[in-house]
Write a protein that holds these residues in place. Structure first.
Motif, PDB file in Angstrom:
ATOM      1  N   LYS A 116      72.444  58.845   5.850  1.00 39.51           N
ATOM      2  CA  LYS A 116      73.421  59.979   5.947  1.00 39.51           C
ATOM      3  C   LYS A 116      73.604  60.017   7.355  1.00 39.51           C
ATOM      4  O   LYS A 116      73.937  61.215   8.047  1.00 39.51           O
ATOM      5  CB  LYS A 116      72.892  61.333   5.230  1.00 39.51           C
ATOM      6  CG  LYS A 116      72.606  61.316   3.885  1.00 39.51           C
ATOM      7  CD  LYS A 116      72.139  62.644   3.418  1.00 39.51           C
ATOM      8  CE  LYS A 116      72.126  62.732   1.866  1.00 39.51           C
ATOM      9  NZ  LYS A 116      71.070  61.841   1.229  1.00 39.51           N
ATOM     10  N   GLY A 117      73.918  58.885   8.093  1.00 33.49           N
ATOM     11  CA  GLY A 117      74.256  58.792   9.393  1.00 33.49           C
ATOM     12  C   GLY A 117      73.020  59.140  10.421  1.00 33.49           C
ATOM     13  O   GLY A 117      73.135  59.043  11.426  1.00 33.49           O
ATOM     14  N   ALA A 118      71.835  59.029   9.957  1.00 40.94           N
ATOM     15  CA  ALA A 118      70.660  59.334  10.647  1.00 40.94           C
ATOM     16  C   ALA A 118      70.310  57.836  11.500  1.00 40.94           C
ATOM     17  O   ALA A 118      70.683  56.811  11.015  1.00 40.94           O
ATOM     18  CB  ALA A 118      69.523  59.606   9.901  1.00 40.94           C
ATOM     19  N   GLN A 119      69.753  58.019  12.747  1.00 39.01           N
ATOM     20  CA  GLN A 119      69.285  57.124  13.582  1.00 39.01           C
ATOM     21  C   GLN A 119      68.287  57.444  14.699  1.00 39.01           C
ATOM     22  O   GLN A 119      68.367  58.664  14.742  1.00 39.01           O
ATOM     23  CB  GLN A 119      70.552  56.437  14.298  1.00 39.01           C
ATOM     24  CG  GLN A 119      71.476  57.205  15.374  1.00 39.01           C
ATOM     25  CD  GLN A 119      72.658  56.569  15.579  1.00 39.01           C
ATOM     26  OE1 GLN A 119      73.044  55.735  15.269  1.00 39.01           O
ATOM     27  NE2 GLN A 119      73.302  57.391  16.700  1.00 39.01           N
ATOM     28  N   GLY A 120      67.647  56.542  15.118  1.00 36.84           N
ATOM     29  CA  GLY A 120      66.779  56.725  16.270  1.00 36.84           C
ATOM     30  C   GLY A 120      65.526  57.299  15.786  1.00 36.84           C
ATOM     31  O   GLY A 120      64.600  58.164  16.307  1.00 36.84           O
ATOM     32  N   VAL A 121      64.840  56.892  14.462  1.00 40.56           N
ATOM     33  CA  VAL A 121      63.627  57.675  13.771  1.00 40.56           C
ATOM     34  C   VAL A 121      62.781  56.471  13.648  1.00 40.56           C
ATOM     35  O   VAL A 121      63.097  55.437  13.289  1.00 40.56           O
ATOM     36  CB  VAL A 121      63.899  58.327  12.599  1.00 40.56           C
ATOM     37  CG1 VAL A 121      62.698  58.908  11.784  1.00 40.56           C
ATOM     38  CG2 VAL A 121      64.920  59.358  12.685  1.00 40.56           C
ATOM     39  N   VAL A 122      61.396  56.589  14.369  1.00 43.82           N
ATOM     40  CA  VAL A 122      60.583  55.849  14.469  1.00 43.82           C
ATOM     41  C   VAL A 122      59.335  56.135  13.811  1.00 43.82           C
ATOM     42  O   VAL A 122      59.063  57.190  13.665  1.00 43.82           O
ATOM     43  CB  VAL A 122      60.232  55.107  15.957  1.00 43.82           C
ATOM     44  CG1 VAL A 122      61.579  54.397  16.321  1.00 43.82           C
ATOM     45  CG2 VAL A 122      59.798  56.226  16.819  1.00 43.82           C
TER      46      VAL A 122
ATOM     47  N   ALA B 231      67.956  60.905  19.172  1.00 38.10           N
ATOM     48  CA  ALA B 231      68.084  60.534  17.584  1.00 38.10           C
ATOM     49  C   ALA B 231      69.058  61.661  17.087  1.00 38.10           C
ATOM     50  O   ALA B 231      69.475  62.850  17.709  1.00 38.10           O
ATOM     51  CB  ALA B 231      66.703  60.740  17.102  1.00 38.10           C
ATOM     52  N   VAL B 232      69.418  61.001  15.901  1.00 38.04           N
ATOM     53  CA  VAL B 232      70.471  61.905  15.080  1.00 38.04           C
ATOM     54  C   VAL B 232      69.990  61.918  13.779  1.00 38.04           C
ATOM     55  O   VAL B 232      69.719  60.964  13.252  1.00 38.04           O
ATOM     56  CB  VAL B 232      71.965  61.396  15.265  1.00 38.04           C
ATOM     57  CG1 VAL B 232      72.930  62.056  14.228  1.00 38.04           C
ATOM     58  CG2 VAL B 232      72.622  61.051  16.473  1.00 38.04           C
ATOM     59  N   LEU B 233      69.932  63.116  13.312  1.00 41.32           N
ATOM     60  CA  LEU B 233      69.511  63.560  11.900  1.00 41.32           C
ATOM     61  C   LEU B 233      70.559  63.771  11.059  1.00 41.32           C
ATOM     62  O   LEU B 233      71.742  64.016  11.552  1.00 41.32           O
ATOM     63  CB  LEU B 233      68.397  64.646  12.007  1.00 41.32           C
ATOM     64  CG  LEU B 233      67.231  64.421  12.693  1.00 41.32           C
ATOM     65  CD1 LEU B 233      66.241  65.434  12.342  1.00 41.32           C
ATOM     66  CD2 LEU B 233      66.270  63.006  12.223  1.00 41.32           C
ATOM     67  N   PRO B 234      70.562  63.642   9.681  1.00 38.16           N
ATOM     68  CA  PRO B 234      71.585  64.221   8.678  1.00 38.16           C
ATOM     69  C   PRO B 234      72.024  65.596   9.084  1.00 38.16           C
ATOM     70  O   PRO B 234      71.349  66.341   9.477  1.00 38.16           O
ATOM     71  CB  PRO B 234      70.942  64.053   7.357  1.00 38.16           C
ATOM     72  CG  PRO B 234      69.738  63.023   7.450  1.00 38.16           C
ATOM     73  CD  PRO B 234      69.401  63.274   8.878  1.00 38.16           C
ATOM     74  N   GLY B 235      73.481  65.419   8.867  1.00 41.93           N
ATOM     75  CA  GLY B 235      74.134  66.789   9.367  1.00 41.93           C
ATOM     76  C   GLY B 235      74.469  66.885  10.833  1.00 41.93           C
ATOM     77  O   GLY B 235      74.751  67.767  11.523  1.00 41.93           O
ATOM     78  N   ASN B 236      74.485  65.322  11.669  1.00 42.47           N
ATOM     79  CA  ASN B 236      74.844  65.451  12.862  1.00 42.47           C
ATOM     80  C   ASN B 236      74.001  66.403  13.888  1.00 42.47           C
ATOM     81  O   ASN B 236      74.552  66.664  14.854  1.00 42.47           O
ATOM     82  CB  ASN B 236      76.263  65.594  13.010  1.00 42.47           C
ATOM     83  CG  ASN B 236      76.899  64.961  14.408  1.00 42.47           C
ATOM     84  OD1 ASN B 236      76.376  63.889  14.855  1.00 42.47           O
ATOM     85  ND2 ASN B 236      77.555  65.679  15.059  1.00 42.47           N
TER      86      ASN B 236
END
Length: 804
Positions: free
Chosen positions: A41-47, A98-103
């Motif tokens: 859902k558009g998330a990125q930058g999660v480790v 980082a970006v989580l779902p829902g921007n």
């Protein structure tokens, strides 16, 4: 059916085709892909982060201050509100930026005075629905297995870099309710091969017969039942890859044993059930129909009463599962379970469908049994489940399978010619192309001079006749490649019949002059059935009426229209003008259907029109209603063939009622309601009419002919005739027209007088007569001669005298 794109790649090579392209290809082949969902859902930058230290936040009771290694040099401090965060955990960390779902963008922040460089995430915060999150992590953060590498992409570990295709399956395509079934379909579409999962099953030297036996007392409901024993299992979480695949398919993970049965359900389309062997209460399984009023507590902790219509799995005495629907709580796999009995069976659809309907318990398993599973995979799925339990639950598979098998597979063979395929599809497909399609479908076939004899695999229960094969060829050949052709033959565009067209004109006319259409019940009571009827017959009574008020078929439309008018008046709608076109029903004899005749009826009461500013108000009277009907007859071209005759009819006013005749045949009536009837319906002065619409619209009408506008003047003469009171003005008018001949073009009444200046029993009726000839100017002498003939005719026929 939710299909994981990454999971599907294990069975079919999808190189060079994206999830969206695959969805388009599947849809064009006949199975609609309703959506393609990107799980991240558009998330990125999660480790993945490692919690090195955890201590209580100095200024907040419900916050923790954590030191987290995220694989980027120095550990970072993160403030976390999850109650289950602890030292040593591997967690999902959204780094700064980082970006989580829902921007939702993660920034550095201070929480109660303490700096926070990121966010430790729960699965919900990463876009996973709460109902799919494992229960132990439902109210907190998710904890990765201890061997998860620090700093790697957490979204990839959680399978959130996947895409899920939602298939909108029709009931006939139950074969695609499994990953393997979808793999066969996709392989056929792409022209590629299917790689089935490898089953590495290692059995010990024991025999399953020493542990349990199986008996099926209802073989017609359960033709195949198989089971295995896996001992020394250790209940715990299933592998992360399995959990994420289950969640992507809409199933919540529980523990390794239950998750494996659900995994096989999705992979093979074969429902399985795992029993705690030690809680079964015996060493035998008996499959039978339930006894009357027998009960079972299912896994949802609901006690259910079952009947002889339901199939149950028992331990020889009491039910331990509602077959194909849900297991029983008394044999549920729990944390202390060490030995598991795995059930894999083929239950027939009707008995499962009945249980689902009776208990409102539709599950993933029951859905597949209802639509039909492939019995050829039943034991294969069992072996695969046992192998996975040995691998991921540390179990030991006891040697052998316990089973009862009365299933007798019958090959479905369909023979079809190439000519028939091409004739139906309108194509010129070559036999090599058809052979390629059947090969891609993995159908066994032989071909002999264009005739294909095809053996359908058991997984495709939807194929049984020639048309099914034609459909398979068409959808894999490509609907886009089928030629578009126009139908050949005479084109007969649809249109209204003359009767239907006239009926539509009647409706439009009545609505244009101010009446509203009503639709009333065809059923009434015996007292009202024949009221106002043009024709009467024996009442037709329903065998099972819903009430006495609706027990008999009507013979007139007027009574229900009066009810509608009364209903409106009771609600302060004083001015009512309704019409209805509907059927009445006249009995013929006891053993035949009634004659159904179409009628037109109307009811009018109150004020017809009012101009309050000018102080003008026109109440509805007999002549208003007659004028409406005259306009209708004129529209139909029948004005010269219609006649009104004073009449007496029950329920109508004695002096304000007339029969309506067409070519001297009575086809209806018009009149005011009798005061007694008006009072009964709580109405003021009310007028009604009813016409035999069938007779009216079937009347032949001559074509309209043009008459030129007269170029020559007309001559008008007025006469006042004194006649007996019983003489009808219409009869006088007919006699005048007959005597006037071709020169008399128009006759109208403009006055009627009764009074002291006339003898008792006499009345005076004044007529205006207009004479003209379209070809020349008439002389006074010509008009006088004709006029004298008119006067002579009425004197002779009616004893009329000219009023001086």
């Amino acid at each position: 059916m939710f299909v994981s794109y990454k999971w599907l790649q294990e069975y079919v090579d999808l190189t060079g085709i994206t999830a969206k392209e695959l969805a388009d290809r599947i849809t064009k082949s006949g199975i609609e892909v309703e959506s393609v969902e990107v799980l991240n859902k558009g998330a990125q930058g999660v480790v993945v982060g490692h919690v090195i230290e955890r201590e209580q936040h100095p200024n907040a009771d419900k916050l923790s201050k954590c030191l987290v290694d995220i694989g980027e040099g120095e550990p970072v401090q993160i403030i976390c509100g999850a109650p289950n965060v602890a030292k040593g955990q591997k967690v999902a960390v959204a780094k700064v930026g980082a970006v989580l779902p829902g921007n939702l963008k993660i920034k550095r922040a201070k929480l109660r005075g303490e700096e926070s460089n990121g966010m430790i995430c729960s699965l919900q915060e990463l876009g996973i629905e709460s109902k799919l999150v494992p229960k132990q992590y439902a109210d907190g953060i998710f904890v990765f297995p201890s061997d998860a590498p620090v700093g790697v992409d957490a979204l990839e570990l959680l399978n959130l870099d996947d895409e899920v295709l939602e298939l909108g399956l029709t009931p006939n395509r139950a074969d695609c309710l499994s990953m393997i079934g979808v793999a066969y379909e996709v392989a056929a579409i792409l022209g590629r091969s299917v790689k089935l999962p490898a089953i590495e099953l290692h059995e010990n030297s024991e025999s399953v017969q020493d542990y349990i036996s199986v008996r099926v007392d209802a073989p017609e409901d359960n033709p195949l039942y198989a089971g295995r024993i896996v001992k020394n299992v250790k209940i715990g979480p299933s592998p992360l890859w399995m959990q994420t695949r289950l969640m992507a398919a809409g199933i919540r993970p529980h523990n390794n044993v239950v998750d494996i049965t659900n995994y096989i359900l999705l992979e093979y389309g074969q429902p399985l059930h795992a029993f705690d062997y030690d809680r079964l209460g015996s060493n035998e399984i008996v499959v039978r129909r339930a006894k009357a009023s027998e009960t079972i507590v299912t896994l949802d902790d609901v006690e259910r009463t079952i009947t002889e219509n339901h199939l149950v799995i028992t331990n020889g005495s009491v039910p331990v599962a509602l077959a194909g629907v849900m297991g029983g709580a008394n044999s549920e796999v729990q944390d202390d379970t060490t030995t598991v009995f795995i059930e894999s069976a083929y239950f027939t659809s009707p008995v499962i469908r009945q249980a689902v309907k009776d208990h409102g318990l539709r599950s993933e398993s029951s859905t597949r049994f209802e639509k039909g599973i492939d019995p050829a995979r039943t034991k294969e799925a069992l072996d695969r489940a046992a192998a996975l339990m040995a691998e991921y639950a540390g179990g030991e598979v006891v040697g052998g399978v316990v089973e009862v098998n009365t299933w007798q597979p019958k090959d479905v063979v369909v023979t079809i010619t190439l000519d028939r395929i091409n004739r139906v599809l309108g194509t010129s497909i070559k036999k090599e192309e058809v052979a390629g399609i059947l090969t891609n479908l993995q159908f066994t076939f032989t071909e002999d001079h264009g005739t294909f004899t095809i053996t359908v695999p058991s997984r495709r229960r939807d194929i049984a006749i020639e048309e099914d094969i034609i459909e398979e060829v068409a959808r894999l050949y490509g609907y886009d490649h089928l030629p578009a052709t126009l139908p050949v033959g005479e084109v007969n565009p649809g249109k209204l019949t003359p009767y239907q067209a006239k009926r539509r004109h009647v409706r439009r006319y009545l609505e244009d002059v101010g009446l509203f259409q009503a639709i009333t019940y065809s059923l009434t009571n015996e007292a009202k059935a024949a009221m106002f009827a043009l024709e009467t017959a024996e009442p037709i009574r329903l065998a099972l009426p819903m009430s006495e008020e609706r027990s008999v078929l009507r013979q007139s439309l007027v009574p229900h229209l009066l009810e509608a008018a009364s209903y409106n008046r009771a609600r302060q709608v004083e001015n009512v003008a309704l019409y209805e076109i509907g059927s009445v029903y006249l009995a013929t004899n006891e053993h035949e259907l009634p004659n159904e005749k179409e009628r037109l009826a109307g009811v009018l009461t109150g004020v017809w029109h009012a101009h309050l500013w000018q102080g003008e108000k026109k109440a509805i009277d007999f002549y208003v209603v007659k004028g409406i009907l005259d306009g209708l007859f004129h529209m139909l071209g029948l004005e010269n063939r219609m006649e009104y005759k004073q009449a007496k009819r029950e329920h109508l006013h004695l002096g304000r009622t007339a029969e309506i005749l067409l070519d001297d045949k009575t086809i209806g009536f018009i009149g005011q309601l009798h005061p007694v009837v008006q009072k009964e319906y709580d109405l003021k002065e009310t007028y009604v009419f009813e016409l035999a619409l069938t007779d009216l619209l079937h009347a032949e009408v001559e074509d309209i002919r043009y008459s030129p506008i007269p170029r020559f003047p007309s001559i008008t003469r007025d006469i006042a005739l004194v006649v007996d009171e019983h003489i009808i003005a219409g009869d006088l008018q007919k006699a005048i027209i007959a005597a006037g001949g071709e020169l008399l073009k128009d006759v109208s009444i403009f006055d009627v007088y009764k009074g002291d200046r006339l003898p008792e029993g006499k009345k005076s009726i004044a007529f205006s007569l207009r004479y003209y000839d379209p070809e020349r100017t008439l002389t006074d002498e010509e008009v006088t001669n004709v006029h004298e003939q008119v006067i002579k005719a009425v004197e002779q026929q009616f004893g009329a005298t000219l009023r001086g």
